[in-house]
Write a protein that holds these residues in place. Structure first.
Motif: not given
Lengths: 176, 202, 356, 383
Positions: B19, B21-23, B25-26, B28-32, B34-35, B37, C45, C48-49, C54, C318, C322
């Motif tokens: 938990m 680790v996932t927290f 990542h909340m 962390v800026p997203a890597v996707t 917005q295609y 655009d 999030h 990392d998405r 939209r 959450w 996980t």
């Protein structure tokens, strides 16, 4: 670790005529030709003999030798009559680290080879594939069905050199 | 009993670690991206839609032969000796009219095998990757610069020329002559006025 | 409570009853809209998405777009379905989770029905969900659905036991089943909440704190299993059973299951917070009391209750994003070998403490 | 949460009941493509598994007979589409051996770098989808995020992200991009902490261990008899890696370990071991890449490409260590520009054959765990 010549000598002593010859000097890979109806005995010996111990059948491939007579058909294609189909076995010993290539040839009209699926289970699916694509009949195979083609494929064996695409399969036109 | 409690403990601990680790990542800026655009920057070697520069194409058919899926169709007609087909950018004179140069992008596998054998480097891959169509046949791209009428004309011209040549040959053949003379009339043969007019238009 | 308020307002019993009934529905719908969006955003999030971006600001209208899509979808029903059961099942499942909202105290005034057996009623009525899920699985006439439904029934019924044992632990201290009274007992500040030993004082309170923490973990885990959330989403494990009991459903019927799932998520979070985290009580006192505006207090209470519920829903999400999921036998083992004994021992110790 | 997992392979029913036949696939979220498994169930316990394959059969071998040798390369990409570089590598090794040509040193190094990057990418997919199969979606997306970076490196080099047509017989289609070395080093430093994060999130998670340890145990002798190769064989505890045991290319110049399954949390050869071997292999691949980048020689990468590939009459069986196991090409030449026969020994095809043995006596949920740990790519199974 044994060379192909040594293995050939051992096999020749043990099986006599069932092991036909050792082809060396051909580019890249030398192979041993064996009687297709004795191949299972030879293979069992190869697996269980402590100094050979070929415990892994890396590959088993059917080959259409296409060495028969070509008969032209009225529609412009040709059928191959006579000649042979072959099965090539690539064996390896994981512990002794030597390799061996066996080859059996069987008449194209009635291709029959003894199955080695009981000796190496990896041969099971490979033999099914050879049956599916070449129509080689593996005697004593536990479950010889088509594997890659549909079970109800009736248009022959696709990897034979004279295979023709069927026009219809189950009432559907084949070339889209 | 000890195992019982250690199980409870490891479960809770590993769940807490996960938990954490996932927290993390909340935030962390997203890597996707917005295609439509934001568009990814494509590397220079990008392999997408093919383009053929017909000015340089000499109709040698090498790309078509290299293609593993036969998606390139080329038809050529020999130019008449008087035709001016133009020159490639490296100064070679072209000898063939390319009357058909179709690439079917529905079949193309973007392997780039056609690009390498081209002697004039006129076929290459661009970075255009959005070219979907509603119909499969609109994915067949025609690169020839000639109009359909011109193509027909070129074919006809060559047929006529061949026919004339054959007639000439036949005429020459009647009085048995050495083969050298066979070629000779071909050069001397004046092209028809029709062809000349056509060439001027094109 | 709320019914009396509306009765005073409208002067008509039927109208008051209807409005009292519809208010939680409105709340559920709004909450589901929010929760589905939150689930998407939280998962995105964490991975990392970005998630939906939209439709509206950061995609907050996405759920509405989905809803419109689901309404328009064809209602597919296979020929071999058991039609009446097939149609009844989603309604039953939703009814079960909706009915639970009747007894949930959103604030000291906003309670559908101030039952004396509030918590008992909620646990009882959620049993309808099991029946609905079994019905759905059976009526679909699909092996995956049936397996999913069987698993769901086994799972939900098993996990009711630790839930009830923990509820019993709390009830032993508070000596009431009424959720309103239960919440009122935890008034004051954060240390009066049940998880910190309740409103009592002295040694007893401090002895209770660790036990209450254990009870809280047990009930949270088991309610997670009751609403089929990961790591206990075995009935609908999408990698094994495609979608479990709602594989065959489409369109609005599927939306009903979806709605029920999210409504259930909130319902169990509400129960947990009502039992352990002071229900609608604020941890820091009320602004309304401070400035002397008494009507502000219920609104603040409503805010706190929703916030607590939403927080637990967030924790559920959450956890979901996980953890992997358990296998069905491990799920049962977790319940019968771990949660029930722990809850039971907890119950006995708490019982001894309260008696002494 | 330690629960007695079903260790027995043979399931003995207590009450005689009717078996249920459950079709899993070809359209199912976790069959990794179009695999159909016919399950015979006793409740939720599996008594028999019959895999049905061939839904993605595209006649690669028949196609290859109609192609010239260079034209086959794009087709090999499409077999194991998660490890295209490895497929091309194997094909190039086979045909080069048949032709008897030596390729420049730089080509070999670049090939090794590409193959190892591809191994990481492929293992990332394997591990990520394994997590997704077990129910954890987040590791899946983390793995894909990192894989994208590798794909970008490939894209920079050859212009394609998935089907590269990069490694040719006798050379490469392009030399490395000037930025490649720097960016690959960046990736290596970026990626090491990510492995640790994956371990925290998934590998050591108690629930994950419960789901995978002691499940689908594959004993070593069974594995060898079934011809299993790659991480599956190593998971069963045999130190067998073609990069060391039958070296090809320049692998003998690198220093790396071969991780094997040790039964750290369960039995040797269970699903967790197979998973763990893949995790460790990624680290070893990083080591190889870093060494190769350090030693990368200069040279021309296209000089050794033959103008016209026309091997002598003969046959060859060449094999490379692909991410999924031993990828072998059996090529027969009749002296023409087209191969006479190409047979691919696809690791997934052989590894899938052991499904029935692995699954018996387990539960439906375990099928997913076992199938994920076998890590098949249907493009390769059906070819």
């Amino acid at each position: 670790m044994k060379t192909a010549e040594e293995i050939f000598k051992i096999l020749k002593d043990k099986f006599g005529d069932a092991v036909i010859e050792l082809k060396t000097g051909v580019p890249v890979e030398s192979y041993m030709t064996v009687d297709p109806l004795k191949i299972d005995e030879v293979c069992l010996f190869l697996r269980d003999e402590p100094e050979l111990k070929f415990d892994n059948c890396m590959n088993l491939s059917g080959v259409d030798d296409a060495n028969g007579k070509k008969e032209a058909q009225p529609d412009g294609t040709s059928n191959i009559v006579g000649g042979t189909l072959s099965v090539v076995y690539h064996l390896e010993s994981v512990y002794l680290k030597h390799k061996l290539t066996l080859k059996v040839s069987t008449p194209r009209d009635n291709p029959q080879v003894k199955s080695v699926a009981e000796i190496w289970r990896s041969a099971d699916w490979n033999e099914r594939e050879a049956y599916d694509l070449f129509g080689i009949n593996f005697i004593n195979h536990p479950d010889l069905r088509r594997i890659l083609m549909p079970y109800d494929w009736e248009a022959g064996y696709p990897l034979r050199k004279d295979y023709k695409n069927p026009e219809f399969y189950q009432g559907m036109k084949v070339p889209y | 009993m000890r195992e019982y409690f250690s199980n409870i403990w490891t479960s809770l601990a590993t769940i807490a670690i996960g938990m954490k680790v996932t927290f993390k990542h909340m935030f962390v800026p997203a890597v996707t991206i917005q295609y439509p655009d934001v568009r990814p920057e494509l590397p220079e070697r990008e392999r997408n839609r093919l383009y053929v520069n017909m000015d340089d194409c000499i109709g040698c058919d090498q790309c078509s032969r290299a293609c593993p899926v036969s998606c390139i169709e080329i038809e050529t007609v020999k130019g008449l000796p008087t035709d001016d087909i133009g020159k490639t950018s490296n100064g070679k004179k072209k000898a063939l009219w390319v009357t058909k140069f179709n690439i079917d992008f529905a079949k193309c596998c973007y392997c780039q095998l056609c690009v390498f054998p081209c002697p004039t480097e006129c076929i290459y891959m661009t970075d255009v990757y959005e070219f979907s169509e509603f119909e499969r046949k609109s994915l067949v791209y025609d690169f020839v610069t000639l109009t359909p009428e011109e193509r027909e004309q070129k074919k006809l011209n060559y047929q006529k020329y061949e026919a004339e040549k054959a007639a000439e040959k036949a005429a020459v053949k009647k009085p048995v002559t050495p083969p050298v003379t066979e070629v000779k009339p071909k050069i001397e043969n004046p092209p028809s006025t029709e062809t000349q007019g056509e060439n001027k238009v094109s | 409570m709320m019914y009396d308020f509306f009765l005073d307002l409208f002067g008509n019993e039927i109208l008051a009853a209807i409005v009292t009934g519809v208010t939680p529905l409105l709340f559920i719908l709004l909450f589901v809209l929010f929760a589905v969006w939150l689930e998407r955003k939280v998962s995105a999030h964490m991975q990392d998405r970005l998630g939906p971006m939209r439709t509206g600001w950061h995609g907050w209208l996405q759920t509405i777009a989905d809803l419109l899509k689901l309404i328009q979808k064809e209602d597919i029903s296979a020929s071999a379905n058991d039609k009446p059961l097939f149609n009844l099942a989603p309604i039953l499942v939703f009814a079960g989770s909706y009915a639970a909202f009747a007894a949930i105290p959103f604030s000291s005034y906003f309670i559908g029905s101030n039952l004396d057996l509030g918590i008992f009623f909620i646990i009882g009525i959620s049993g309808l969900v099991v029946a609905g899920i079994l019905m759905a699985g059976w009526a679909s006439n699909n092996k995956y659905s049936l397996l999913g439904a069987m698993r769901a029934a086994a799972q939900i019924i098993s996990y009711e036991i630790p839930t009830i044992l923990v509820v019993l632990t709390v009830v032993m201290i508070t000596r009431t089943l009424n959720l309103h009274t239960l919440s009122e007992m935890q008034t004051g500040y954060i240390w009066n909440w049940m998880i910190f030993g309740g409103p009592g004082t002295g040694l007893e309170k401090f002895l209770l704190i660790p036990l209450m923490f254990i009870g809280f973990l047990v009930i949270y885990t088991s309610t997670l299993a009751e609403v089929n959330r990961t790591p206990f989403d075995i009935p609908e494990a999408e990698s094994e059973l495609v979608s479990g009991y709602h594989t065959e459903y489409s369109g609005m019927k599927f939306a009903m299951f979806f709605l029920a799932e999210y409504a259930n998520m909130y319902a169990v979070s509400a129960i947990v917070s009502a039992l352990f985290l002071g229900g609608y009580q604020s941890p820091i006192g009320y602004l309304g009391n401070l400035i002397g505006v008494s009507w502000l207090v219920p609104i603040e209470q409503f805010f706190w209750f929703t916030a607590k519920g939403a927080f637990f829903v967030f924790v559920q999400m959450w956890l979901r994003w996980t953890l992997p999921r358990l296998r069905v036998d491990q799920l049962m083992a977790l319940c019968w070998k771990y949660l029930i004994p722990i809850a039971f021992v907890n119950l006995i110790i708490v019982g001894l403490i309260t008696v002494l | 949460m330690s629960f007695e997992t079903n260790k027995s392979i043979e399931y003995k029913p207590v009450v005689k009941t009717e078996h249920m036949v459950l079709n899993m696939g070809p359209q199912h979220p976790s069959t990794h493509g179009v695999l159909r498994l016919e399950l015979e169930l006793e409740g939720e316990i599996i008594t028999r598994v019959i895999p049905h394959i061939g839904y993605l059969h595209r006649c690669f071998e028949k196609h290859a007979e109609a192609m010239t040798y260079p034209q086959v390369v794009p087709y090999t990409d499409r077999m194991d589409y998660l490890a295209s570089m490895g497929n091309e590598f194997g094909y190039a090794v086979a045909v080069e051996r048949l032709l008897g040509i030596q390729v420049p040193e730089r080509v070999e190094y670049i090939r090794v770098i590409m193959a190892e990057l591809q191994r990481i990418a492929s293992h990332l997919v394997a591990l990520g989808t394994y997590g997704a199969d077990i129910g954890a979606m987040t590791p899946f997306l983390f793995c894909f995020r990192d894989r994208e970076m590798i794909l970008s490196l490939f894209e920079m080099t050859c212009g394609a992200r998935l089907l590269y047509n990069y490694i040719w017989v006798g050379g490469l289609s392009h030399d490395l991009h000037p930025d490649f070395v720097r960016k690959t080093r960046d990736f290596c430093t970026y990626f090491k902490p990510k492995i640790k994060e994956l371990n925290d999130l998934l590998t050591y998670n108690k629930i994950f261990i419960e789901r995978t340890a002691n499940v689908g145990v594959l004993p070593l002798d069974t594995a060898i008899n079934f011809g299993i190769s790659g991480p599956m064989l190593r998971g069963s505890g045999l130190k067998w890696d073609l990069r060391k045991d039958d070296p090809y290319s320049v692998y003998h110049k690198f220093d790396f370990n071969i991780p094997v399954g040790e039964g750290k949390v369960g039995t040797v050869g269970d699903c967790w071991d197979r998973y763990w071997v893949r995790v460790l292999e990624m680290e070893e691949s990083l080591k190889i890449i870093e060494q190769a980048l350090d030693q990368l020689p200069e040279g021309d990468v296209t000089s050794a490409i033959p103008k016209r590939i026309k091997p002598p009459i003969g046959q060859v069986y060449a094999r490379v260590e692909n991410p999924r196991g031993e990828l072998g090409y059996f090529i027969m030449s009749d002296g023409n520009v087209n191969p006479f026969r190409v047979k691919v020994r696809a690791p997934s095809f052989v590894n899938l054959g052991v499904m029935d043995v692995l699954c018996r006596g387990h539960m439906v949920a375990d099928i997913i765990a076992i199938l994920g740990s076998v890590d098949i790519v249907l493009g390769e199974v059906d070819r």
